[in-house]
Structures are given as C-alpha cells and as structure tokens.
Design a protein around this motif. Structure first.
Motif, PDB file in Angstrom:
ATOM      1  N   GLY A 110       0.714  -1.220  -0.177  1.00  0.00           N
ATOM      2  CA  GLY A 110      -0.030   0.065   0.156  1.00  0.00           C
ATOM      3  C   GLY A 110       0.664   1.165   0.141  1.00  0.00           C
ATOM      4  O   GLY A 110       2.040   1.272  -0.544  1.00  0.00           O
ATOM      5  N   THR A 111       0.329   2.177   0.570  1.00  0.00           N
ATOM      6  CA  THR A 111       0.945   3.543   0.886  1.00  0.00           C
ATOM      7  C   THR A 111       1.283   4.073   2.200  1.00  0.00           C
ATOM      8  O   THR A 111       0.784   3.245   3.224  1.00  0.00           O
ATOM      9  N   VAL A 112       1.971   5.040   2.476  1.00  0.00           N
ATOM     10  CA  VAL A 112       2.190   5.497   3.927  1.00  0.00           C
ATOM     11  C   VAL A 112       0.833   6.004   4.387  1.00  0.00           C
ATOM     12  O   VAL A 112       0.602   5.547   5.463  1.00  0.00           O
ATOM     13  N   GLU A 113      -0.080   6.472   3.694  1.00  0.00           N
ATOM     14  CA  GLU A 113      -1.123   6.788   4.286  1.00  0.00           C
ATOM     15  C   GLU A 113      -2.210   5.566   4.601  1.00  0.00           C
ATOM     16  O   GLU A 113      -2.851   5.811   5.534  1.00  0.00           O
ATOM     17  N   ALA A 114      -2.121   4.641   3.724  1.00  0.00           N
ATOM     18  CA  ALA A 114      -2.952   3.638   3.843  1.00  0.00           C
ATOM     19  C   ALA A 114      -2.171   2.459   3.448  1.00  0.00           C
ATOM     20  O   ALA A 114      -2.068   1.586   2.518  1.00  0.00           O
ATOM     21  N   PRO A 115      -1.347   1.935   4.663  1.00  0.00           N
ATOM     22  CA  PRO A 115      -0.462   0.772   4.532  1.00  0.00           C
ATOM     23  C   PRO A 115      -1.489  -0.313   4.564  1.00  0.00           C
ATOM     24  O   PRO A 115      -2.459  -0.649   5.225  1.00  0.00           O
ATOM     25  N   THR A 116      -0.810  -1.654   4.024  1.00  0.00           N
ATOM     26  CA  THR A 116      -1.706  -3.043   4.115  1.00  0.00           C
ATOM     27  C   THR A 116      -0.628  -3.773   4.788  1.00  0.00           C
ATOM     28  O   THR A 116       0.634  -3.903   4.758  1.00  0.00           O
TER      29      THR A 116
ATOM     30  N   ALA B 179      -2.815  -5.634  17.940  1.00  0.00           N
ATOM     31  CA  ALA B 179      -1.601  -4.704  17.854  1.00  0.00           C
ATOM     32  C   ALA B 179      -1.427  -4.090  16.344  1.00  0.00           C
ATOM     33  O   ALA B 179      -1.059  -3.225  16.316  1.00  0.00           O
ATOM     34  N   LEU B 180      -1.763  -4.976  15.533  1.00  0.00           N
ATOM     35  CA  LEU B 180      -1.547  -4.583  14.038  1.00  0.00           C
ATOM     36  C   LEU B 180      -2.133  -3.273  13.517  1.00  0.00           C
ATOM     37  O   LEU B 180      -1.421  -2.664  12.833  1.00  0.00           O
ATOM     38  N   PRO B 181      -3.246  -3.175  14.021  1.00  0.00           N
ATOM     39  CA  PRO B 181      -3.843  -1.754  13.445  1.00  0.00           C
ATOM     40  C   PRO B 181      -3.115  -0.483  14.145  1.00  0.00           C
ATOM     41  O   PRO B 181      -2.912   0.335  13.429  1.00  0.00           O
ATOM     42  N   VAL B 182      -2.462  -0.554  15.372  1.00  0.00           N
ATOM     43  CA  VAL B 182      -1.746   0.174  15.857  1.00  0.00           C
ATOM     44  C   VAL B 182      -0.221   0.311  15.132  1.00  0.00           C
ATOM     45  O   VAL B 182       0.153   1.684  14.883  1.00  0.00           O
ATOM     46  N   LEU B 183       0.207  -0.849  14.804  1.00  0.00           N
ATOM     47  CA  LEU B 183       1.392  -0.876  13.946  1.00  0.00           C
ATOM     48  C   LEU B 183       1.310  -0.205  12.680  1.00  0.00           C
ATOM     49  O   LEU B 183       2.266   0.563  12.073  1.00  0.00           O
TER      50      LEU B 183
ATOM     51  N   PHE C  12       1.538   3.512  13.302  1.00  0.00           N
ATOM     52  CA  PHE C  12       2.884   3.907  13.417  1.00  0.00           C
ATOM     53  C   PHE C  12       3.680   4.130  11.815  1.00  0.00           C
ATOM     54  O   PHE C  12       4.478   4.649  11.870  1.00  0.00           O
ATOM     55  N   VAL C  13       3.150   3.139  11.303  1.00  0.00           N
ATOM     56  CA  VAL C  13       3.937   3.218   9.663  1.00  0.00           C
ATOM     57  C   VAL C  13       3.631   4.648   9.000  1.00  0.00           C
ATOM     58  O   VAL C  13       4.439   5.257   8.546  1.00  0.00           O
ATOM     59  N   THR C  14       2.248   5.041   9.408  1.00  0.00           N
ATOM     60  CA  THR C  14       1.931   6.329   8.788  1.00  0.00           C
ATOM     61  C   THR C  14       2.514   7.475   9.667  1.00  0.00           C
ATOM     62  O   THR C  14       2.996   8.370   8.983  1.00  0.00           O
ATOM     63  N   ARG C  15       2.487   7.335  10.923  1.00  0.00           N
ATOM     64  CA  ARG C  15       3.054   8.313  11.857  1.00  0.00           C
ATOM     65  C   ARG C  15       4.836   8.635  11.371  1.00  0.00           C
ATOM     66  O   ARG C  15       5.203   9.822  11.505  1.00  0.00           O
TER      67      ARG C  15
ATOM     68  N   VAL D 256      12.030   5.927  12.946  1.00  0.00           N
ATOM     69  CA  VAL D 256      11.576   4.882  13.855  1.00  0.00           C
ATOM     70  C   VAL D 256      11.809   5.181  15.295  1.00  0.00           C
ATOM     71  O   VAL D 256      11.041   5.114  16.274  1.00  0.00           O
ATOM     72  N   ARG D 257      12.994   5.673  15.370  1.00  0.00           N
ATOM     73  CA  ARG D 257      13.559   5.931  16.735  1.00  0.00           C
ATOM     74  C   ARG D 257      12.615   7.118  17.373  1.00  0.00           C
ATOM     75  O   ARG D 257      12.349   7.002  18.387  1.00  0.00           O
ATOM     76  N   LYS D 258      12.545   8.071  16.586  1.00  0.00           N
ATOM     77  CA  LYS D 258      11.798   9.484  17.071  1.00  0.00           C
ATOM     78  C   LYS D 258      10.632   9.232  17.348  1.00  0.00           C
ATOM     79  O   LYS D 258      10.003   9.785  18.553  1.00  0.00           O
ATOM     80  N   HIS D 259       9.878   8.291  16.725  1.00  0.00           N
ATOM     81  CA  HIS D 259       8.423   7.729  17.027  1.00  0.00           C
ATOM     82  C   HIS D 259       8.089   6.724  17.942  1.00  0.00           C
ATOM     83  O   HIS D 259       7.039   6.334  18.083  1.00  0.00           O
ATOM     84  N   LEU D 260       8.977   6.029  18.262  1.00  0.00           N
ATOM     85  CA  LEU D 260       8.881   4.813  19.084  1.00  0.00           C
ATOM     86  C   LEU D 260       8.287   5.126  20.485  1.00  0.00           C
ATOM     87  O   LEU D 260       7.579   4.372  20.913  1.00  0.00           O
ATOM     88  N   PRO D 261       8.602   6.238  21.081  1.00  0.00           N
ATOM     89  CA  PRO D 261       7.762   6.603  22.431  1.00  0.00           C
ATOM     90  C   PRO D 261       6.224   6.472  22.210  1.00  0.00           C
ATOM     91  O   PRO D 261       5.601   6.114  22.910  1.00  0.00           O
TER      92      PRO D 261
END
Length: 374
Positions: A65-71, A97-101, A104-107, A150-155
């Motif tokens: 998919g895309t950053v905005e709508a990952p699969t 957990a998968l929807p939150v992840l 995170f891909v988008t964020r 990834v590090r920046k948004h890990l918190p």
C-alpha cells in the motif's frame, strides 16, 4: 473456522480451511503413521489438537500500500499488498496490535516497499507475542535511512502499545523473497522477549526461532520431558536447540545438557534463560550440529534433534547410526524427511510417537518420536 479472506478469495494460505479441525488432526495422524510405517513395539499416543483458531504467536506481515494507507498481510499476483490484519489464525494480542502498528507506519512515514517498482523502504513487520502478552516488534527495512524516524516515534508506539518489550529494525537490502537480513538494530533497553512456557522461561532475541503455536509447543516440551524422565539420562545433547526449548525442559539435577545451534543470537537467549534459572549443568554452544557431533570425543546417553524441514541429512544420520548413542528424541515438522532419516538409522528403532497439530488449517504438523537402539 470461518475466514472472510478465504471466502473473498483474498488469501489461500490456509489450504485446509473449512475442514473440521478434528478431521484435520486425524488426517495428519494417519499420514504420519503411514509415512513412518510399521515398527514392532512402536506405541502411538493420541494426537494433540489444541485450538484451531487464534493460535499463531507470530505474525509475518508483508507491508504494502502507501504511507497513508498501508496494508499488512501478503502480496497478490501482481505484487500489490493485500491487508490481512484481522487474520483469524493469529492470536488476539497480535490482531489487536496490528492496527496500531499500521498507524505507526503512517506516523513515522515508513514508505512500504513496492515490489514491482523496487521502491520504498518498509518490507515486513514481524511481531511475536509471548504467553503473558509481551510483544517483540521488528521492522524490516531496505536501508538504514528511516531508522531515525522509527527511533523518533518509538515513544508514541510504546505509549499506545505498552506491551511491546522489544522493538528492533532489521536491514534487508536485497530485492529478493527473503524475510530478513543479517543486521539487527535493537531500539529498546530490553533485547530479548521473555516467554514463560510451563516450568521454563525462555528468552527470545529478535533473530531466533520459536515454535509458532504456544499451546502445542507447551505440550511438545511436556511430552518430551515425560519420556526423558523415564530414561533418566545423565548426559543429553540438544542439537538444533534454538533458544533452548528442549534443553531447558530436560534439565535435571546432576544431568549434563549441551545445546548446539548455528544462530549466535538464539544461543545468547538460551544462555540467558539457563543463567536466570540457575542451571549450571546446562550449557549452549554456537556451531553446526553435524560438525559438533562428528568432532566429539564422547557420546551422550540421549541426543535430541529438531532439524529444519529437510531433516538431518546423511552425515548426521550416518553418525547417529554408527554411534553407540542409546536413545534419540526426534522432533520433526516433516514426516517425509523424518521417514528418510529413520531409514538411514535402522539400529535406532521407534518406540513412542505422537503427532501434534502445530499448524491448524494447513497440512503441516509436528511429530515427536523416541528412538532406542536395538
């Protein structure tokens, strides 16, 4: 179980979906008995079925998919993402957990890798759940470029998913159907996922193998421990030991147990578990199982083998046949390769066997066999 993805034709991975689970297990039991053939004195225990749904403790998700709508799921025939984040064979903890992840891909602006154009960064999400709900999350990236994000948004992720114990990045730069690369960058203070399993607590590093079905793995190790208790060996080798599942379950006062595994990371986890449990007589070595056996100057009372699907191979099977090892405990995920190895070791006769349905909704299985010489 009913699967909307199968009904819609989106996923065909579970080839036995729709067959009653009890019938699946009976088929596997019959197939294993037929492949192993008749052996005088061989006692088959009833197969272990477990749950037919929500059993997988590990999700291996291709990211599309895309950053905005990952699969998160698989790729279709054209190499485009098919979302399977509500897959019914994954544990509830994983599907939660998968929807939150995905968010995170988008964020973190992790661009999914596009196979047809060979562009993008994030290839896979690998998520493992322990029996107590702890998570090990791995982001498989093409390069190190997105690691800072990834590090920046890990918190943010740890706040939304406090059950994440270990988070890491794996680098896999090749355009190939390879799940992960050699380099791992751990992003959390913890570097192993504790996995309580019956009387044992395993430690799972990111780059290590653990059985996919926790319920059936618990039954597998318990059965192995019961058979070995009857033998009371003073010395045990656990070849292809992984993170030490068999070795740690077979530990006993005064019993010398040695585990051998090619993965240095898995050995690190196994050593952590042994030290934590105070098991001074259990040690682990990183190395080739066949090479270890062929170079040994003494033999143990029991050899445990849990090889890859291809089986032991001629050199190790030949060594076991020619040795004076009195007992072998063989755990196999492929009865056909097990049958080939047994044919190469006629002096080691099957005494007890049991099929365990490690992979419901598929034709795959696990079979445990105790062999004794003579």
């Amino acid at each position: 179980m009913q699967c909307s993805y199968l009904d819609a034709g989106a996923c065909r991975s579970c080839t036995w979906m729709g067959v009653p689970h009890a019938e699946q297990t009976a088929r596997k039991d019959a197939a294993c008995r037929a492949l192993l053939g008749e052996h005088p004195g061989l006692v088959w225990l009833p197969p272990v079925a477990g749950s037919g749904s929500g059993y997988r403790n590990k999700a291996k998700m291709v990211v599309g998919g895309t950053v905005e709508a990952p699969t998160l799921g698989i790729l279709d025939g054209d190499g485009h993402g098919v979302d399977l984040r509500a897959c019914g064979i994954c544990s509830p903890g994983l599907t939660d957990a998968l929807p939150v992840l995905a968010d995170f891909v988008t964020r973190a602006s992790l661009t999914p890798y596009d196979v047809p154009t060979r562009r993008g960064e994030l290839k896979h999400l690998l998520v493992t759940e322990s029996p107590d709900g702890g998570l090990l999350v791995r982001f498989v990236l093409r390069s190190q470029e997105p690691v800072a994000r990834v590090r920046k948004h890990l918190p943010w992720l740890l706040d939304r998913l406090p059950q994440v114990v270990v988070a890491s990045v794996n680098l896999q730069p090749a355009h190939a159907a390879v799940l992960e690369g050699e380099r791992e960058i751990v992003l959390t203070e913890a570097t192993t996922l504790p996995v309580p399993l019956g009387p044992v607590r395993l430690h799972l590093p990111p780059q290590s193998f653990f059985q996919t079905n926790t319920e059936i793995a618990t039954a597998l190790y318990a059965q192995a421990a019961a058979w070995v208790a009857d033998l009371a060996p003073a010395t045990v080798w656990d070849l292809y030991c992984g993170v030490g599942g068999f070795a740690l379950h077979l530990a006993a006062p005064g019993r010398q147990v040695t585990g051998v595994e090619t993965s240095a990371e898995a050995v690190r986890g196994a050593r952590t578990s042994a030290a934590e449990a105070g098991l001074a007589d259990v040690r682990f070595e990183a190395g080739d199982a066949t090479g270890f056996a062929l170079s040994a100057t003494s033999i143990p009372d029991l050899v445990v083998v849990n090889p890859p699907r291809r089986g032991l191979g001629a050199p190790l099977a030949g060594w076991l046949e020619a040795s004076d090892v009195p007992h072998v405990l063989y755990s196999s995920c492929d009865a056909a390769s097990l049958a080939r190895d047994l044919a190469a070791m006629p002096s080691l006769r099957p005494r007890r066997a049991q099929v365990l349905d490690m992979f419901p909704q598929t034709a795959h299985h696990e079979v445990l066999v105790l062999l004794s010489r003579g």
